[in-house]
Design an enzyme around this catalytic site. Structure first.
Site, PDB file in Angstrom:
ATOM      1  CD  GLU A  47      -2.925   1.087   2.306  1.00 57.42           C
ATOM      2  OE1 GLU A  47      -3.078  -0.128   2.889  1.00 57.42           O
ATOM      3  OE2 GLU A  47      -3.387   1.961   2.937  1.00 57.42           O
ATOM      4  CE  LYS A  77      -6.292  -1.852   5.610  1.00 58.51           C
ATOM      5  NZ  LYS A  77      -5.490  -0.963   4.850  1.00 58.51           N
ATOM      6  CG  ASP A  90       1.960 -16.146  12.389  1.00 55.55           C
ATOM      7  OD1 ASP A  90       0.982 -15.651  11.691  1.00 55.55           O
ATOM      8  OD2 ASP A  90       1.661 -17.117  13.037  1.00 55.55           O
ATOM      9  CG  HIS A 143      -3.481   7.966  -0.619  1.00 59.23           C
ATOM     10  ND1 HIS A 143      -2.893   6.578  -0.591  1.00 59.23           N
ATOM     11  CD2 HIS A 143      -4.396   7.550   0.651  1.00 59.23           C
ATOM     12  CE1 HIS A 143      -3.443   5.957   0.261  1.00 59.23           C
ATOM     13  NE2 HIS A 143      -4.078   6.556   1.354  1.00 59.23           N
TER      14      HIS A 143
END
Ligand code: MEV
Length: 420
Positions: free
Chosen positions: A83, A261, A277, A374
């Site tokens: 991302e 998130k 992991d 972005h």
């Protein structure tokens, strides 16, 4: 250890120049960094044995986040993810914490939980008392399974029993708390749980089914905090609005899922870069966030001077020994770049990145919105894809954004003009 994680102008360099600067800053050479900076060098025979039916690899870009000062030590942070904006955002947030001493991180120690599920127990409360009466002997027996861990100061430290109702009746669960030192610890605790099971059966008169670690690693927590500078954030109103953005997540699970998130954007990227992991970390983070109704893993408040104090509390079951971290050559390189000496230190770094990532997202959302940043980064990628290098990247990216036409074809035209 690096002297200064600022690496001024790092993002403006070509990839080759960045690699050179990284080598200078870390003192690492091709021997250490080769498999990370030249993925073709990774020995396929190593990867072939990591999982089953191997046919190839799935590569991700790995970037270096700058500016991190954690417990007085400078770190360059390897982050592997697909991302855009994440690495830049983390670096930027870390810069805003530097004037106030960077991040301060503490831990509870690397303690994992192993669960032994017992069903058909004739008298659960009595069984619980009997287990607790033999607790010391059970812990000793568990430790006999892993003398090396014990020699390193780890091993089973405590034991608890929980009784609860379930869809199939009353269940008694024995939980062993194991200090796994620098290992993530799944193998160590699962071995102990399997070894203990027959004893638990004979004490309880019940039947053991599962013997497995819990990813809700509530005794392997990291707490990190940092004060972010109010001027660098954009002033008083931005500080207030970030607190309000955090309060939104605290109050509403729909927002909180996205808020958390964003934290995991940073956390997973370092977890992946170091071969740990990330599913375990995700499971731990969200289950911990849900313990008292799903809520934010971070907290924010305004300091008396008007700066923003942010903090994070998160389970962090990462290891430095065993697993892919020790096997995968690129993960080994990431660990060398970080210069961390213990799994707990790695956890402190990762939690700090999570806090920085969250702050960066909230700052952008509470001010100009995230699309602007972005788009600027996307335009830089497009310019680079069109063949722009060095200063050309920023010049072309700026034009693409101004023209609101962020396309490779347009970037190629602009590049051709520039080169004339
Ligand atoms: C995008 O990957 C992450 C954000 O949505 C996080 C957030 O909303 O806090 C920007």
């Amino acid at each position: 250890m690096v002297d200064d994680s600022g690496l001024s102008g790092f993002y403006r360099l070509s990839r080759e120049e960045r690699v050179k600067k990284l080598k200078e800053a870390t003192g690492l050479g091709d021997e250490d960094l080769g498999p990370l900076v030249n993925p073709g060098e990774v020995d396929m025979s190593i990867l072939d044995h990591m999982i089953e039916n191997v046919v190839g690899t799935m590569t991700l870009p790995l970037g270096i986040a700058t500016n991190f000062l954690i417990n007085g030590k400078d770190y360059l942070i390897p982050m592997a993810l697909e991302e855009p904006s994440v690495v830049a955002a983390a670096s930027n947030a870390a810069r805003m914490a530097r004037p106030h001493g960077g991040f301060t991180a503490t831990d509870t120690g690397p303690n994992m939980i192993a669960q032994i599920q017992v069903v058909d127990v004739p008298s659960p409360e009595e069984a619980k008392s009997k287990i607790m009466d033999t607790k010391d002997a059970l812990i000793e027996f568990a430790n006999e399974q892993d003398p090396i861990l014990v020699r390193f100061g780890g091993g089973a430290k405590d034991l608890r029993v929980r009784i609860f109702d379930s869809k199939v009746g009353v269940m008694l669960v024995t939980e062993l708390i194991v200090d796994t030192r620098d290992a993530m610890g799944a193998n160590a605790v699962n071995t102990m749980a399997e070894a203990l099971a027959p004893r638990i059966e004979s004490i309880t008169g019940g039947r053991v089914i599962l013997r497995i670690l819990s990813n809700l690693a509530e005794f392997r927590l990291i707490k990190a905090k940092a004060t972010f500078d109010k001027e660098m954030l954009g002033g008083d109103e931005v500080v207030n609005d970030i607190v309000a953005a955090w309060a939104f997540a605290e109050a509403d699970p729909y927002r909180c899922a996205t808020h958390n998130k964003g934290i995991m954007n940073g956390i997973d990227a370092v977890v992946i870069a170091t071969g740990n992991d990330f599913r375990a970390i995700e499971a731990g983070a969200h289950s911990y966030a849900a313990m008292n109704g799903y809520s934010s893993l971070t907290k924010y408040e305004k300091t008396p001077e008007g700066h923003l104090l942010g903090s994070i509390e998160i389970p962090m079951a990462v290891g430095l020994v065993g697993g892919a971290t020790k096997i995968h050559p690129a993960a080994r390189a990431s660990v060398k770049i970080l210069g961390v000496k213990t799994a707990t230190e790695l956890g402190q770094v990762i939690a700090s990145v999570g806090l920085a990532q969250n702050l960066a997202a909230l700052r952008a959302l509470a001010s100009e919105g995230i699309q602007k940043g972005h788009m600027a980064l996307h335009a830089r990628n497009v310019a680079a894809t069109a063949g722009a290098r060095g200063d050309q990247v920023d010049i072309i990216a700026e034009k693409l954004v101004k023209e609101k036409n962020i396309k490779v074809e347009r970037a190629q035209e602009l590049l051709a003009d520039l080169q004339k």
